[in-house]
Design a protein around this motif. Structure first.
Motif, PDB file in Angstrom:
ATOM      1  N   ARG A   1      -6.950 -70.665 -35.484  1.00  0.00           N
ATOM      2  CA  ARG A   1      -6.899 -71.951 -34.790  1.00  0.00           C
ATOM      3  C   ARG A   1      -5.553 -72.637 -35.003  1.00  0.00           C
ATOM      4  O   ARG A   1      -4.931 -73.127 -34.051  1.00  0.00           O
ATOM      5  CB  ARG A   1      -8.026 -72.859 -35.282  1.00  0.00           C
ATOM      6  N   LEU A   2      -5.096 -72.682 -36.244  1.00  0.00           N
ATOM      7  CA  LEU A   2      -3.839 -73.359 -36.546  1.00  0.00           C
ATOM      8  C   LEU A   2      -2.645 -72.645 -35.918  1.00  0.00           C
ATOM      9  O   LEU A   2      -1.710 -73.281 -35.424  1.00  0.00           O
ATOM     10  CB  LEU A   2      -3.659 -73.467 -38.061  1.00  0.00           C
ATOM     11  N   THR A   3      -2.690 -71.309 -35.931  1.00  0.00           N
ATOM     12  CA  THR A   3      -1.604 -70.535 -35.323  1.00  0.00           C
ATOM     13  C   THR A   3      -1.550 -70.769 -33.815  1.00  0.00           C
ATOM     14  O   THR A   3      -0.481 -71.024 -33.250  1.00  0.00           O
ATOM     15  CB  THR A   3      -1.775 -69.041 -35.610  1.00  0.00           C
ATOM     16  N   LEU A   4      -2.707 -70.707 -33.154  1.00  0.00           N
ATOM     17  CA  LEU A   4      -2.749 -70.923 -31.707  1.00  0.00           C
ATOM     18  C   LEU A   4      -2.319 -72.345 -31.350  1.00  0.00           C
ATOM     19  O   LEU A   4      -1.600 -72.555 -30.365  1.00  0.00           O
ATOM     20  CB  LEU A   4      -4.154 -70.657 -31.165  1.00  0.00           C
ATOM     21  N   ALA A   5      -2.749 -73.307 -32.160  1.00  0.00           N
ATOM     22  CA  ALA A   5      -2.376 -74.700 -31.889  1.00  0.00           C
ATOM     23  C   ALA A   5      -0.864 -74.867 -31.966  1.00  0.00           C
ATOM     24  O   ALA A   5      -0.257 -75.525 -31.106  1.00  0.00           O
ATOM     25  CB  ALA A   5      -3.076 -75.632 -32.870  1.00  0.00           C
ATOM     26  N   ARG A   6      -0.248 -74.276 -32.984  1.00  0.00           N
ATOM     27  CA  ARG A   6       1.213 -74.378 -33.115  1.00  0.00           C
ATOM     28  C   ARG A   6       1.912 -73.722 -31.929  1.00  0.00           C
ATOM     29  O   ARG A   6       2.888 -74.260 -31.383  1.00  0.00           O
ATOM     30  CB  ARG A   6       1.667 -73.720 -34.422  1.00  0.00           C
ATOM     31  N   GLN A   7       1.427 -72.554 -31.515  1.00  0.00           N
ATOM     32  CA  GLN A   7       2.062 -71.848 -30.402  1.00  0.00           C
ATOM     33  C   GLN A   7       1.912 -72.626 -29.094  1.00  0.00           C
ATOM     34  O   GLN A   7       2.860 -72.728 -28.304  1.00  0.00           O
ATOM     35  CB  GLN A   7       1.454 -70.449 -30.276  1.00  0.00           C
ATOM     36  N   LEU A   8       0.736 -73.165 -28.864  1.00  0.00           N
ATOM     37  CA  LEU A   8       0.501 -73.932 -27.639  1.00  0.00           C
ATOM     38  C   LEU A   8       1.327 -75.225 -27.631  1.00  0.00           C
ATOM     39  O   LEU A   8       1.876 -75.616 -26.596  1.00  0.00           O
ATOM     40  CB  LEU A   8      -0.990 -74.251 -27.496  1.00  0.00           C
ATOM     41  N   GLU A   9       1.413 -75.868 -28.788  1.00  0.00           N
ATOM     42  CA  GLU A   9       2.226 -77.086 -28.874  1.00  0.00           C
ATOM     43  C   GLU A   9       3.709 -76.774 -28.661  1.00  0.00           C
ATOM     44  O   GLU A   9       4.435 -77.563 -28.054  1.00  0.00           O
ATOM     45  CB  GLU A   9       1.990 -77.764 -30.220  1.00  0.00           C
ATOM     46  N   ALA A  10       4.143 -75.606 -29.140  1.00  0.00           N
ATOM     47  CA  ALA A  10       5.532 -75.200 -28.909  1.00  0.00           C
ATOM     48  C   ALA A  10       5.801 -74.978 -27.423  1.00  0.00           C
ATOM     49  O   ALA A  10       6.939 -75.118 -26.956  1.00  0.00           O
ATOM     50  CB  ALA A  10       5.846 -73.929 -29.697  1.00  0.00           C
ATOM     51  N   ASP A  11       4.743 -74.646 -26.669  1.00  0.00           N
ATOM     52  CA  ASP A  11       4.871 -74.485 -25.221  1.00  0.00           C
ATOM     53  C   ASP A  11       4.737 -75.809 -24.477  1.00  0.00           C
ATOM     54  O   ASP A  11       4.731 -75.835 -23.241  1.00  0.00           O
ATOM     55  CB  ASP A  11       3.804 -73.505 -24.708  1.00  0.00           C
TER      56      ASP A  11
ATOM     57  N   LEU B   1      -2.871 -64.985 -23.837  1.00  0.00           N
ATOM     58  CA  LEU B   1      -3.600 -66.251 -23.796  1.00  0.00           C
ATOM     59  C   LEU B   1      -2.803 -67.302 -23.030  1.00  0.00           C
ATOM     60  O   LEU B   1      -3.359 -68.034 -22.208  1.00  0.00           O
ATOM     61  CB  LEU B   1      -3.903 -66.741 -25.213  1.00  0.00           C
ATOM     62  N   ALA B   2      -1.501 -67.365 -23.289  1.00  0.00           N
ATOM     63  CA  ALA B   2      -0.662 -68.356 -22.615  1.00  0.00           C
ATOM     64  C   ALA B   2      -0.689 -68.160 -21.103  1.00  0.00           C
ATOM     65  O   ALA B   2      -0.736 -69.138 -20.339  1.00  0.00           O
ATOM     66  CB  ALA B   2       0.772 -68.269 -23.140  1.00  0.00           C
ATOM     67  N   ALA B   3      -0.669 -66.913 -20.667  1.00  0.00           N
ATOM     68  CA  ALA B   3      -0.702 -66.623 -19.232  1.00  0.00           C
ATOM     69  C   ALA B   3      -2.040 -67.033 -18.622  1.00  0.00           C
ATOM     70  O   ALA B   3      -2.082 -67.577 -17.510  1.00  0.00           O
ATOM     71  CB  ALA B   3      -0.442 -65.140 -18.991  1.00  0.00           C
ATOM     72  N   ARG B   4      -3.138 -66.782 -19.352  1.00  0.00           N
ATOM     73  CA  ARG B   4      -4.460 -67.172 -18.848  1.00  0.00           C
ATOM     74  C   ARG B   4      -4.571 -68.695 -18.744  1.00  0.00           C
ATOM     75  O   ARG B   4      -5.119 -69.225 -17.778  1.00  0.00           O
ATOM     76  CB  ARG B   4      -5.555 -66.642 -19.775  1.00  0.00           C
ATOM     77  N   VAL B   5      -4.078 -69.392 -19.758  1.00  0.00           N
ATOM     78  CA  VAL B   5      -4.114 -70.855 -19.751  1.00  0.00           C
ATOM     79  C   VAL B   5      -3.340 -71.398 -18.553  1.00  0.00           C
ATOM     80  O   VAL B   5      -3.809 -72.269 -17.825  1.00  0.00           O
ATOM     81  CB  VAL B   5      -3.548 -71.415 -21.074  1.00  0.00           C
ATOM     82  N   LYS B   6      -2.140 -70.881 -18.358  1.00  0.00           N
ATOM     83  CA  LYS B   6      -1.305 -71.347 -17.256  1.00  0.00           C
ATOM     84  C   LYS B   6      -1.993 -71.100 -15.905  1.00  0.00           C
ATOM     85  O   LYS B   6      -1.986 -71.977 -15.025  1.00  0.00           O
ATOM     86  CB  LYS B   6       0.054 -70.654 -17.288  1.00  0.00           C
ATOM     87  N   ALA B   7      -2.597 -69.936 -15.745  1.00  0.00           N
ATOM     88  CA  ALA B   7      -3.254 -69.608 -14.481  1.00  0.00           C
ATOM     89  C   ALA B   7      -4.454 -70.517 -14.231  1.00  0.00           C
ATOM     90  O   ALA B   7      -4.678 -70.980 -13.101  1.00  0.00           O
ATOM     91  CB  ALA B   7      -3.691 -68.141 -14.489  1.00  0.00           C
TER      92      ALA B   7
ATOM     93  N   ARG C   1      -3.336 -81.617 -21.796  1.00  0.00           N
ATOM     94  CA  ARG C   1      -4.057 -81.759 -23.061  1.00  0.00           C
ATOM     95  C   ARG C   1      -5.137 -80.682 -23.144  1.00  0.00           C
ATOM     96  O   ARG C   1      -6.011 -80.585 -22.272  1.00  0.00           O
ATOM     97  CB  ARG C   1      -4.682 -83.145 -23.143  1.00  0.00           C
ATOM     98  N   LEU C   2      -5.051 -79.875 -24.197  1.00  0.00           N
ATOM     99  CA  LEU C   2      -5.989 -78.783 -24.390  1.00  0.00           C
ATOM    100  C   LEU C   2      -6.901 -79.079 -25.582  1.00  0.00           C
ATOM    101  O   LEU C   2      -6.502 -79.746 -26.536  1.00  0.00           O
ATOM    102  CB  LEU C   2      -5.252 -77.466 -24.650  1.00  0.00           C
TER     103      LEU C   2
ATOM    104  N   TYR D   1       2.128 -78.189 -24.798  1.00  0.00           N
ATOM    105  CA  TYR D   1       0.795 -78.754 -24.602  1.00  0.00           C
ATOM    106  C   TYR D   1       0.432 -79.698 -25.744  1.00  0.00           C
ATOM    107  O   TYR D   1       0.889 -79.526 -26.879  1.00  0.00           O
ATOM    108  CB  TYR D   1      -0.255 -77.642 -24.549  1.00  0.00           C
ATOM    109  N   ARG D   2      -0.411 -80.693 -25.445  1.00  0.00           N
ATOM    110  CA  ARG D   2      -1.060 -81.482 -26.479  1.00  0.00           C
ATOM    111  C   ARG D   2      -2.331 -80.732 -26.852  1.00  0.00           C
ATOM    112  O   ARG D   2      -3.119 -80.379 -25.977  1.00  0.00           O
ATOM    113  CB  ARG D   2      -1.433 -82.867 -25.933  1.00  0.00           C
ATOM    114  N   VAL D   3      -2.558 -80.493 -28.129  1.00  0.00           N
ATOM    115  CA  VAL D   3      -3.704 -79.679 -28.543  1.00  0.00           C
ATOM    116  C   VAL D   3      -4.573 -80.453 -29.526  1.00  0.00           C
ATOM    117  O   VAL D   3      -4.119 -80.836 -30.604  1.00  0.00           O
ATOM    118  CB  VAL D   3      -3.255 -78.355 -29.187  1.00  0.00           C
ATOM    119  N   ASP D   4      -5.824 -80.702 -29.146  1.00  0.00           N
ATOM    120  CA  ASP D   4      -6.832 -81.221 -30.060  1.00  0.00           C
ATOM    121  C   ASP D   4      -7.613 -80.030 -30.605  1.00  0.00           C
ATOM    122  O   ASP D   4      -7.816 -79.029 -29.892  1.00  0.00           O
ATOM    123  CB  ASP D   4      -7.775 -82.178 -29.345  1.00  0.00           C
ATOM    124  N   GLN D   5      -8.093 -80.150 -31.846  1.00  0.00           N
ATOM    125  CA  GLN D   5      -8.758 -79.026 -32.489  1.00  0.00           C
ATOM    126  C   GLN D   5     -10.155 -79.405 -32.984  1.00  0.00           C
ATOM    127  O   GLN D   5     -10.380 -80.546 -33.404  1.00  0.00           O
ATOM    128  CB  GLN D   5      -7.946 -78.526 -33.681  1.00  0.00           C
ATOM    129  N   ALA D   6     -11.058 -78.435 -32.940  1.00  0.00           N
ATOM    130  CA  ALA D   6     -12.388 -78.593 -33.515  1.00  0.00           C
ATOM    131  C   ALA D   6     -12.764 -77.265 -34.168  1.00  0.00           C
ATOM    132  O   ALA D   6     -12.423 -76.199 -33.649  1.00  0.00           O
ATOM    133  CB  ALA D   6     -13.414 -78.972 -32.449  1.00  0.00           C
TER     134      ALA D   6
END
Length: 223
Positions: free
Chosen positions: A13-23, A108-114, A2-3, A25-30
């Protein structure tokens, strides 16, 4: 996993949330620092992505406050400021990594995973606990080398118990992790999920992988 994504630029924000969810992840937004800090304090978050230039409360202040609260979740900061001084300031405030805008999503995806891998103290995306092997990248698990047929919610329960295996996890924490904070929760559903997961992990009743502590919650016993 959960991110929490704290970013005031709605299109990004919306673009990143969609991309992360496609990978997966659960994504909450603020969209501002105050709401972001509230969500990070109130709900179980595995990693926060925080823009520095936020309204109401700066991203730097959010990071500083979370660290002052004793929160150890990985934090990736996003900044439009490219100077080394700004990067150092963010890292000294308690962030674990940074990205300078504009950036490509794969970076960004690589940094998150690491960062997630580091927080789990795993040297790869696969963590082995006795006969159980869980692959965080593929969001799958194996038992005694054989794939486990898990639903998305069963996997999330298992993942959370694995991540928090050093302590007792309450029903409320599991519910917060599984469902959006504005969604009704049913404790009976959670008990059914735990029951199904137990049977899949321990079909013959010899492993006892999930311990129930009455009035307290659940704990994974595999080490």
């Amino acid at each position: 996993m959960r991110l929490l994504l704290i970013e005031d630029e709605a299109p990004l924000r919306l673009t990143l949330a969609r991309q992360l969810e496609a990978d997966g992840y659960r994504v909450d937004q603020a969209n501002d620092g105050e709401d972001g800090l509230f969500q990070a304090r109130e709900y179980p978050v595995d990693l926060a992505i925080v823009d520095l230039g936020l309204p109401k409360r700066s991203g730097l202040s959010v990071v500083e406050q979370l660290r002052a609260d004793g929160r150890t979740l990985p934090i990736l900061i996003l900044t439009a400021r490219g100077s080394w001084q700004d990067k150092v300031t963010g890292l000294e405030a308690g962030a674990d990594d940074y990205l300078v805008k504009p950036f490509e999503y794969p970076e960004l995806a690589a940094r998150v995973k690491a960062l997630l891998r580091r927080s789990l103290k795993a040297t790869s995306d696969v963590l082995t606990l006795g006969p159980l092997a869980i692959d965080f990248s593929a969001q799958s698990a194996k038992l005694h080398g054989e794939p486990l047929d898990l639903t998305a919610f069963e996997y999330r329960v298992l993942e959370f118990l694995v991540r928090e295996r050093a302590r007792v996890v309450t029903k409320q924490e599991l519910a917060d992790y599984l469902y959006p904070h504005d969604e009704d929760r049913d404790s009976n559903v959670l008990e059914v999920l735990i029951g199904r997961l137990r049977r899949k992990l321990d079909a013959d009743g010899t492993l006892a992988p999930i311990e129930t502590l009455r009035g307290r919650g659940y704990r994974l016993t595999l080490q």
